[in-house]
Scaffold this motif. Structure first.
Motif, PDB file in Angstrom:
ATOM      1  N   SER A   1       0.840  -1.196   0.000  1.00 21.05           N
ATOM      2  CA  SER A   1       0.000   0.000   0.000  1.00 21.05           C
ATOM      3  C   SER A   1       0.873   1.244   0.000  1.00 21.05           C
ATOM      4  O   SER A   1       2.026   1.221   0.441  1.00 21.05           O
ATOM      5  CB  SER A   1      -0.918   0.005   1.224  1.00 21.05           C
ATOM      6  N   ARG A   2       0.310   2.343  -0.456  1.00 23.84           N
ATOM      7  CA  ARG A   2       1.084   3.578  -0.606  1.00 23.84           C
ATOM      8  C   ARG A   2       1.642   4.053   0.736  1.00 23.84           C
ATOM      9  O   ARG A   2       0.892   4.218   1.699  1.00 23.84           O
ATOM     10  CB  ARG A   2       0.207   4.680  -1.200  1.00 23.84           C
TER      11      ARG A   2
ATOM     12  N   GLY B   1       0.046   7.265   1.712  1.00 20.78           N
ATOM     13  CA  GLY B   1      -1.413   7.252   1.746  1.00 20.78           C
ATOM     14  C   GLY B   1      -1.991   7.941   2.964  1.00 20.78           C
ATOM     15  O   GLY B   1      -2.958   8.707   2.861  1.00 20.78           O
TER      16      GLY B   1
ATOM     17  N   THR C   1       6.163   5.102  -3.027  1.00 22.75           N
ATOM     18  CA  THR C   1       6.062   3.720  -2.567  1.00 22.75           C
ATOM     19  C   THR C   1       7.040   2.813  -3.288  1.00 22.75           C
ATOM     20  O   THR C   1       7.775   2.033  -2.662  1.00 22.75           O
ATOM     21  CB  THR C   1       4.626   3.210  -2.769  1.00 22.75           C
TER      22      THR C   1
ATOM     23  N   LYS D   1       0.089  -3.706  -6.905  1.00 24.18           N
ATOM     24  CA  LYS D   1      -1.076  -2.954  -6.449  1.00 24.18           C
ATOM     25  C   LYS D   1      -1.126  -1.579  -7.092  1.00 24.18           C
ATOM     26  O   LYS D   1      -2.148  -1.187  -7.679  1.00 24.18           O
ATOM     27  CB  LYS D   1      -1.040  -2.815  -4.926  1.00 24.18           C
ATOM     28  N   THR D   2      -0.043  -0.825  -7.016  1.00 21.07           N
ATOM     29  CA  THR D   2      -0.038   0.507  -7.629  1.00 21.07           C
ATOM     30  C   THR D   2      -0.030   0.401  -9.148  1.00 21.07           C
ATOM     31  O   THR D   2      -0.616   1.249  -9.830  1.00 21.07           O
ATOM     32  CB  THR D   2       1.162   1.333  -7.141  1.00 21.07           C
TER      33      THR D   2
ATOM     34  N   SER E   1      -3.487  -0.281 -10.297  1.00 16.60           N
ATOM     35  CA  SER E   1      -4.259   0.953 -10.150  1.00 16.60           C
ATOM     36  C   SER E   1      -4.012   1.886 -11.323  1.00 16.60           C
ATOM     37  O   SER E   1      -4.938   2.525 -11.834  1.00 16.60           O
ATOM     38  CB  SER E   1      -3.887   1.642  -8.833  1.00 16.60           C
TER      39      SER E   1
END
Length: 754
Positions: free
Chosen positions: A23-24, A27, A487, A648-649, A652
């Motif tokens: 995850s970022r 974030g 990230t 994940k990124t 996205s």
């Protein structure tokens, strides 16, 4: 240094956070408001600017009456071409490294009006509201001249763009005889297509905060995709000494190419701050976001010819797009036709025509987003003429080499994208004939398209530093425009040093940091990521050498690969039983920190290959048979982009690109009143973009692809490839649902029913 082998050794040590869906790291700052953007920095005695736009599309200013505005208490300045500070006369002083050929736009330079919405005055006041009200009191008298904002009216006046700095590289020369092969072919299609002007609409408005310090230094907080590019531009324009200017941009709320080059608000704010000797904040309105960078409108022709077996005999792709009266902006729009499919007879031509509009700019996948739309739709039309499955046609003409460069691909897993994407979508159940599937009142269609984007690497530098507490700081003057740069760089640094993610602090967005290229083109991981990895690998080497020299006999005898960081300690030996504190090592060596800075440049062997990302996009569209409304209910996007550092990124990014592709196909359209020469839908209520109800299932996955040519990491980048080909796949699905070809974007109720 063998980077891939080092990565394998790191993986064996168990640190390997690269390749994981992290995850970022930024974030929390974003959702809590801790992250500050360009217009959120503050200083005492802050002032606020507001730009007054031109009401005409072409002509000159006869007079500007600003007395009523200046009489208002709290209004500090009305800046116009009549009273602006003296600035360099040379056009080159206004250029930045991403500028197209021609004369750059110079706000408030003289009385000339180039386009509707051009800034004609800057009001600076004690509050934003006061500045905006004062601007409404300024009276400007114009002398109008004829204008044109319709590309179709000047298509015949098109010309090859300038090849000056930042300008145009002509398409590859023709190969074979495309026109002759087209004429002689058994099966052919020859169609015309168009794409409209589209506008970057990031959530964060373009703006800046310019703060003069008592020392004479200026700190500029700017929304930018490159702090070094911005600093270079301002230094040339205003004559700043290197240490008298700092550009800072820690967070960017979306840009999509609109912040690659400085826009007109920036020099205006700096002019005012220098003159007033007070901080100035200038933020454009949403309507003013439509008065500079945009994706240019295009008119295109694609002609394809094939034998009865589907083998391409000719490919012709011609395009005309808009540019401004003062610069030659161009996209790489037609080259993809000669690269994507194997064909011996290819001709590509690209020209521009001048309009009374601001200079267009790069917008996500510039050129490919527009150019792949007609090419991939034409392939679908050819498949229809051959009574052949569109995927089969693409596989028959699969290119094993780049025909434009006559070079092999460094890697190309497009065939796997086709196969795995088709399987996940269920493509084998697609009937050939249109209007063959229906559910209730909806006609159902399935379409597909291919995507391609160049994978590039630029020179970049990074600094890695470790302190006695085991905390690591890694820095490079890159940007994070929402792509996940913070990230991914943190992951790469943690891997190279073998430390937990939470021990790494990655810093960017400051012109004082090591050199990095603009963030764009999908090259940030390739370029900056390679530098980060190299700097951290070198730092680890220096750390193990330090332990061997100052850590005692056990460390002197240990193999470097067996040494590892464990919090504030370096450990080695059986079960990592031997340990020495970083603080003690640094004290013995007389150090406060241990640093390593590295510059990484593209390897010469890249010149022997064509390097690209590829994708296959499959779309399901449903069209209401009575109303003509279109729903894109399913998308599968299969992407080959080398090594994926953060799935994940990366996913996205691809999903966001797919949404934009749907928007390109069905929603976005800059609409002009050509009599006035003015855009009429310059707001988010009438410039349509998708909302949640417009977007349904998007399935993104990455095929395995190893590439040791593209860069030391093997990562190709994913920022652009997500949008490429999506609009064509949607258009092809609509044809399959309805039997109607709509070759002009966006596809609306009117065009479906026409």
């Amino acid at each position: 240094m063998n980077f891939p082998n080092e990565l394998e050794r790191i993986a064996e040590r168990g640190a390997h956070v690269s390749g994981k869906p992290v995850s970022r790291v930024d974030g929390r700052k974003k959702v809590t408001g801790e992250a500050r953007y360009a217009a959120e920095f503050f200083s005492d005695a802050m002032t606020y600017g507001f730009v007054l736009p031109s009401r005409i599309a072409s002509g000159r200013i006869v007079s500007i009456e600003s007395r009523r505005a200046l009489e208002l208490p709290g209004v500090l300045m009305v800046l116009t071409h009549e009273n602006r500070p003296e600035l360099p006369l040379r056009d080159a002083a206004w250029q930045d490294q991403s500028a197209p050929g021609g004369m750059p736009f110079r706000p408030l330079w003289d009385d000339r009006i180039w386009y509707s919405g051009q800034p004609v005055a800057l009001v600076v006041a004690e509050s934003h509201e006061l500045a905006r009200h004062a601007a409404s009191l300024i009276e400007v008298t114009y002398e109008r001249s004829s204008h044109c904002t319709d590309l179709r009216e000047v298509e015949a006046e098109s010309y090859p763009p300038s090849t000056e700095k930042g300008g145009f590289e002509p398409p590859p020369p023709p190969r074979g005889d495309a026109d002759g092969a087209l004429a002689a072919a058994a099966v052919k299609i020859d169609s015309r297509y168009s794409t409209p002007a589209e506008y970057h609409n990031p959530i964060e408005l373009h703006g800046c905060t310019v703060i003069p310090e008592a020392s004479g230094k200026f700190v500029v907080y700017e929304k930018t995709q490159g702090v070094l590019n911005t600093k270079q531009y301002l230094t040339k324009l205003f004559g700043f000494d290197d240490d008298a200017l700092e550009v800072v941009s820690p967070f960017v709320g979306g840009a999509f190419g609109s912040a690659l080059r400085p826009q007109y608000h920036l020099p205006l704010a700096v002019m005012a701050a220098r003159d007033l000797k007070r901080p100035v904040r200038l933020v454009l309105t949403r309507q003013q976001m439509f008065t500079f960078a945009h994706r240019p409108m295009s008119l295109q022709r694609v002609a394809l010819a094939a034998n009865r077996d589907g083998k391409l005999q000719a490919v012709i792709h011609e395009a005309v797009s808009e540019t401004s009266q003062y610069e030659d902006y161009c996209d790489v729009m037609v080259n993809w036709a000669g690269q994507l499919y194997a064909c011996d007879n290819v001709r590509m031509d690209y020209k521009v025509s001048k309009l009374d509009v601001p200079t267009p700019a790069d917008m996500r996948a510039p050129g490919a987003a527009q150019g792949l739309f007609p090419l991939e739709m034409a392939m679908d039309e050819l498949a229809e003429a051959l009574d052949m499955d569109p995927l089969k046609l693409r596989l028959i003409n699969y290119a094993e080499r780049d025909g434009n460069k006559n070079l092999p691909f460094s890697s190309k897993a497009l065939r796997q994208c086709f196969e795995e994407g088709a399987a996940r979508f269920g493509w084998d159940r697609r009937p050939l004939a249109p209007r063959s599937m229906r559910e209730g009142n909806e006609l159902v269609g399935w379409g597909m398209a291919t995507g391609i984007w160049d994978a590039m690497q630029n020179e970049a530098s990074a600094l890695a530093q470790i302190g006695a507490d085991g905390r690591v700081v890694v820095a490079s003057a890159t940007a994070d425009i929402g792509t996940g740069t913070y990230t991914v760089m943190t992951q790469l640094a943690a891997d190279a040093l073998g430390v937990p993610l939470e021990h790494v602090d990655f810093r960017l967005g400051d012109s004082r940091l090591p050199k990095a290229p603009l963030e764009g083109g999908s090259w940030t991981v390739s370029s900056v990521g390679s530098a980060v990895h190299a700097a951290c690998t070198r730092l680890r080497g220096k750390l193990t050498a330090l332990a061997a020299e100052h850590g005692g006999d056990a460390f002197a005898r240990a193999q470097p690969d067996t040494m590892q960081l464990d919090g504030e300690y370096v450990v080695c030996g059986e079960g990592k039983a031997q340990r020495v504190s970083l603080r003690e090592l640094m004290t013995r060596a007389g150090l406060d920190t241990l640093d390593a800075q590295v510059t990484v440049t593209p390897h010469d062997r890249q010149q022997s290959y064509s390097i690209a990302t590829h994708s296959a996009v499959f779309v399901e569209a449903r069209v209401d048979a009575a109303l003509g409304t279109v729903r894109v209910t399913r998308v599968v996007s299969a992407v080959a982009a080398g090594r994926i550092v953060n799935p994940k990124t990366a996913a996205s990014q691809i999903s966001g690109g797919v949404v934009w592709g749907i928007s390109m196909a069905l929603h976005e359209h800059g609409q002009f009143d050509h009599e006035l020469g003015r855009q009429m839908n310059h707001n988010l209520s009438e410039y349509h973009v998708p909302v949640n109800a417009d977007i349904h299932d998007i399935d993104v996955f990455f095929v395995d692809e190893h590439d040791d040519i593209v860069n030391p990491l093997g990562a190709k980048g994913v920022g652009e490839i997500g949008v490429v080909g999506v609009a064509a796949a949607v258009a092809n699905a609509i044809w399959h649902a309805t039997g109607k070809r709509v070759r002009d974007l966006p596809i609306t109720l009117e065009t479906v029913f026409a």
